[in-house]
Design a protein around this motif. Sequence first.
Motif, PDB file in Angstrom:
ATOM      1  N   MET A 167      14.586   7.855  15.125  1.00 37.94           N
ATOM      2  CA  MET A 167      13.654   8.984  15.098  1.00 37.94           C
ATOM      3  C   MET A 167      12.960   9.075  13.738  1.00 37.94           C
ATOM      4  O   MET A 167      11.746   9.287  13.657  1.00 37.94           O
ATOM      5  CB  MET A 167      14.393  10.282  15.420  1.00 37.94           C
ATOM      6  CG  MET A 167      14.897  10.353  16.854  1.00 37.94           C
ATOM      7  SD  MET A 167      15.528  11.987  17.390  1.00 37.94           S
ATOM      8  CE  MET A 167      16.837  12.298  16.243  1.00 37.94           C
ATOM      9  N   LEU A 168      13.741   8.920  12.665  1.00 34.69           N
ATOM     10  CA  LEU A 168      13.156   9.024  11.329  1.00 34.69           C
ATOM     11  C   LEU A 168      12.206   7.867  11.061  1.00 34.69           C
ATOM     12  O   LEU A 168      11.095   8.071  10.534  1.00 34.69           O
ATOM     13  CB  LEU A 168      14.272   9.054  10.278  1.00 34.69           C
ATOM     14  CG  LEU A 168      13.824   9.179   8.820  1.00 34.69           C
ATOM     15  CD1 LEU A 168      12.834  10.326   8.619  1.00 34.69           C
ATOM     16  CD2 LEU A 168      15.040   9.362   7.912  1.00 34.69           C
ATOM     17  N   ALA A 169      12.600   6.651  11.448  1.00 30.05           N
ATOM     18  CA  ALA A 169      11.731   5.493  11.228  1.00 30.05           C
ATOM     19  C   ALA A 169      10.404   5.647  11.962  1.00 30.05           C
ATOM     20  O   ALA A 169       9.330   5.368  11.420  1.00 30.05           O
ATOM     21  CB  ALA A 169      12.439   4.215  11.691  1.00 30.05           C
ATOM     22  N   ASP A 170      10.483   6.116  13.206  1.00 23.27           N
ATOM     23  CA  ASP A 170       9.267   6.285  14.007  1.00 23.27           C
ATOM     24  C   ASP A 170       8.345   7.330  13.391  1.00 23.27           C
ATOM     25  O   ASP A 170       7.129   7.135  13.303  1.00 23.27           O
ATOM     26  CB  ASP A 170       9.644   6.685  15.435  1.00 23.27           C
ATOM     27  CG  ASP A 170       8.425   6.908  16.314  1.00 23.27           C
ATOM     28  OD1 ASP A 170       7.730   5.929  16.619  1.00 23.27           O
ATOM     29  OD2 ASP A 170       8.149   8.068  16.676  1.00 23.27           O
ATOM     30  N   TYR A 171       8.906   8.456  12.952  1.00 27.40           N
ATOM     31  CA  TYR A 171       8.077   9.516  12.372  1.00 27.40           C
ATOM     32  C   TYR A 171       7.453   9.058  11.057  1.00 27.40           C
ATOM     33  O   TYR A 171       6.273   9.321  10.783  1.00 27.40           O
ATOM     34  CB  TYR A 171       8.917  10.782  12.156  1.00 27.40           C
ATOM     35  CG  TYR A 171       8.087  12.039  12.022  1.00 27.40           C
ATOM     36  CD1 TYR A 171       7.715  12.780  13.142  1.00 27.40           C
ATOM     37  CD2 TYR A 171       7.667  12.497  10.774  1.00 27.40           C
ATOM     38  CE1 TYR A 171       6.963  13.937  13.037  1.00 27.40           C
ATOM     39  CE2 TYR A 171       6.909  13.654  10.656  1.00 27.40           C
ATOM     40  CZ  TYR A 171       6.558  14.367  11.780  1.00 27.40           C
ATOM     41  OH  TYR A 171       5.788  15.509  11.664  1.00 27.40           O
ATOM     42  N   LEU A 172       8.238   8.375  10.234  1.00 24.48           N
ATOM     43  CA  LEU A 172       7.704   7.872   8.965  1.00 24.48           C
ATOM     44  C   LEU A 172       6.540   6.908   9.204  1.00 24.48           C
ATOM     45  O   LEU A 172       5.542   6.931   8.493  1.00 24.48           O
ATOM     46  CB  LEU A 172       8.804   7.159   8.174  1.00 24.48           C
ATOM     47  CG  LEU A 172       9.881   8.042   7.542  1.00 24.48           C
ATOM     48  CD1 LEU A 172      10.992   7.174   6.966  1.00 24.48           C
ATOM     49  CD2 LEU A 172       9.291   8.932   6.453  1.00 24.48           C
ATOM     50  N   PRO A 177       1.160   9.378   5.432  1.00 24.05           N
ATOM     51  CA  PRO A 177      -0.152   8.869   4.992  1.00 24.05           C
ATOM     52  C   PRO A 177      -0.053   7.557   4.214  1.00 24.05           C
ATOM     53  O   PRO A 177      -0.941   6.722   4.293  1.00 24.05           O
ATOM     54  CB  PRO A 177      -0.691   9.987   4.085  1.00 24.05           C
ATOM     55  CG  PRO A 177       0.083  11.200   4.460  1.00 24.05           C
ATOM     56  CD  PRO A 177       1.424  10.717   4.885  1.00 24.05           C
ATOM     57  N   GLU A 178       1.021   7.381   3.469  1.00 21.38           N
ATOM     58  CA  GLU A 178       1.214   6.135   2.712  1.00 21.38           C
ATOM     59  C   GLU A 178       2.464   5.449   3.259  1.00 21.38           C
ATOM     60  O   GLU A 178       3.581   5.928   3.058  1.00 21.38           O
ATOM     61  CB  GLU A 178       1.391   6.404   1.208  1.00 21.38           C
ATOM     62  CG  GLU A 178       0.194   7.080   0.557  1.00 21.38           C
ATOM     63  CD  GLU A 178       0.289   8.597   0.585  1.00 21.38           C
ATOM     64  OE1 GLU A 178       1.365   9.124   0.962  1.00 21.38           O
ATOM     65  OE2 GLU A 178      -0.704   9.266   0.243  1.00 21.38           O
ATOM     66  N   LEU A 179       2.263   4.336   3.948  1.00 16.81           N
ATOM     67  CA  LEU A 179       3.390   3.648   4.575  1.00 16.81           C
ATOM     68  C   LEU A 179       4.300   3.023   3.527  1.00 16.81           C
ATOM     69  O   LEU A 179       3.843   2.293   2.650  1.00 16.81           O
ATOM     70  CB  LEU A 179       2.880   2.558   5.518  1.00 16.81           C
ATOM     71  CG  LEU A 179       2.267   3.008   6.847  1.00 16.81           C
ATOM     72  CD1 LEU A 179       1.883   1.802   7.676  1.00 16.81           C
ATOM     73  CD2 LEU A 179       3.230   3.894   7.620  1.00 16.81           C
ATOM     74  N   ASP A 180       5.581   3.295   3.652  1.00 11.17           N
ATOM     75  CA  ASP A 180       6.605   2.650   2.835  1.00 11.17           C
ATOM     76  C   ASP A 180       7.430   1.795   3.788  1.00 11.17           C
ATOM     77  O   ASP A 180       8.412   2.263   4.368  1.00 11.17           O
ATOM     78  CB  ASP A 180       7.459   3.706   2.138  1.00 11.17           C
ATOM     79  CG  ASP A 180       8.509   3.101   1.222  1.00 11.17           C
ATOM     80  OD1 ASP A 180       8.763   1.889   1.314  1.00 11.17           O
ATOM     81  OD2 ASP A 180       9.085   3.854   0.405  1.00 11.17           O
ATOM     82  N   MET A 181       7.033   0.543   3.951  1.00 11.29           N
ATOM     83  CA  MET A 181       7.665  -0.301   4.950  1.00 11.29           C
ATOM     84  C   MET A 181       9.110  -0.638   4.610  1.00 11.29           C
ATOM     85  O   MET A 181       9.919  -0.901   5.505  1.00 11.29           O
ATOM     86  CB  MET A 181       6.845  -1.575   5.158  1.00 11.29           C
ATOM     87  CG  MET A 181       5.492  -1.338   5.820  1.00 11.29           C
ATOM     88  SD  MET A 181       5.632  -0.530   7.443  1.00 11.29           S
ATOM     89  CE  MET A 181       6.451  -1.803   8.389  1.00 11.29           C
ATOM     90  N   VAL A 182       9.449  -0.655   3.342  1.00 14.75           N
ATOM     91  CA  VAL A 182      10.848  -0.893   2.969  1.00 14.75           C
ATOM     92  C   VAL A 182      11.717   0.243   3.503  1.00 14.75           C
ATOM     93  O   VAL A 182      12.756   0.028   4.141  1.00 14.75           O
ATOM     94  CB  VAL A 182      11.001  -1.018   1.440  1.00 14.75           C
ATOM     95  CG1 VAL A 182      12.478  -1.102   1.051  1.00 14.75           C
ATOM     96  CG2 VAL A 182      10.256  -2.245   0.925  1.00 14.75           C
ATOM     97  N   ARG A 183      11.285   1.445   3.246  1.00 15.73           N
ATOM     98  CA  ARG A 183      12.021   2.628   3.700  1.00 15.73           C
ATOM     99  C   ARG A 183      12.098   2.687   5.222  1.00 15.73           C
ATOM    100  O   ARG A 183      13.165   2.949   5.811  1.00 15.73           O
ATOM    101  CB  ARG A 183      11.318   3.866   3.147  1.00 15.73           C
ATOM    102  CG  ARG A 183      12.014   5.180   3.369  1.00 15.73           C
ATOM    103  CD  ARG A 183      11.139   6.274   2.777  1.00 15.73           C
ATOM    104  NE  ARG A 183      11.690   7.599   2.926  1.00 15.73           N
ATOM    105  CZ  ARG A 183      10.988   8.701   2.754  1.00 15.73           C
ATOM    106  NH1 ARG A 183       9.707   8.626   2.427  1.00 15.73           N
ATOM    107  NH2 ARG A 183      11.550   9.875   2.900  1.00 15.73           N
ATOM    108  N   ILE A 184      10.975   2.446   5.877  1.00 25.38           N
ATOM    109  CA  ILE A 184      10.930   2.472   7.337  1.00 25.38           C
ATOM    110  C   ILE A 184      11.856   1.412   7.917  1.00 25.38           C
ATOM    111  O   ILE A 184      12.628   1.665   8.854  1.00 25.38           O
ATOM    112  CB  ILE A 184       9.476   2.259   7.821  1.00 25.38           C
ATOM    113  CG1 ILE A 184       8.619   3.474   7.446  1.00 25.38           C
ATOM    114  CG2 ILE A 184       9.431   2.015   9.329  1.00 25.38           C
ATOM    115  CD1 ILE A 184       7.126   3.241   7.594  1.00 25.38           C
TER     116      ILE A 184
END
Length: 320
Positions: A167-172, A177-184
Amino acid sequence: MSRERTKRELPPVQEHIDKLKKVVEEGNGYGALQMYKSISARYVTAQRFSEALDILFSGACVELEHGLVNCGADLAILFVDTLVKAKSPCNDDSLDRIRCMFKLFPRVPVPPHLVDVSDDEDVHNLHESLGEARSRVDNLTSFLRAAIRWSAEFGGPSTGYPELHAMLADYLYTECPELDMVRISRHFVRAEDPEKFASMLINFMGRCYPGEDDLAIARAVLMYLSMGNMKDANFLMDGIKRQAETLSESDLIQFTSYLLETLQRDAWPLFSMLRAKFKSCLDREPLLNELLDEIAERFYGVQRKNPLQGMFGDIFKMMG
């Protein structure tokens, strides 16, 4: 004695729920927030946790339904804090409530960043929209990170309940507005849904800058491997190859494919040779080499040169 008296004196919880809902509907969401907090605290003090959770869940839903994201998020976080105080197990009832609150967080398309900089109103509107989007993401992130920690502590997997990570990955990915692909990616690899992760990466390939696509794919595969999850690493790579209309045959993609083959057998010398041969592309991002050190330790028992490296990496992951 005082606590026992408090238990007896507290009125039926539904009275509070109905009253506070009306306060929100009359337009006093912030006032209601303070009352939700103070009233639920009385039930917590009396160790009537179930009723405190009923109040907080109702409050979070009502505030979010009325577009009061900050107020709703505060109560959603307090709901999870109360689960922790009650030592409530990670079960379907609590998870259903978390799912319900999550679905009420708004999803608002962020306008394109390209605006007429000579138009002050356009610039102002964009700035305002981006600020609101960041606030929504921060609120949702705080809520779900708390839920993940609760689930890990009270009966879920040690890394947290997978669906909460999903759920968190999808919302992020869809709302930030600024994608953080490491975090996702760190959340997606704990979500146990490599098919959805592959679809997200395919989507990202269509919107990222040149040279970011192969890095995102390699990073995702290495994250799975650093956790010892060969099955999902291969599933992800196969899924991307199957879904992508065109897949870059960059050095990094070649390395990732070779690595997956190498790890299927006891081939430490070949692993070392691969790292040396593809050093230039691996040096594009320090995280890749850190993940490879974790993979070497997990698959071949090779200790990291710097034992603190993994510790700091684990701390960073927990903060993400």
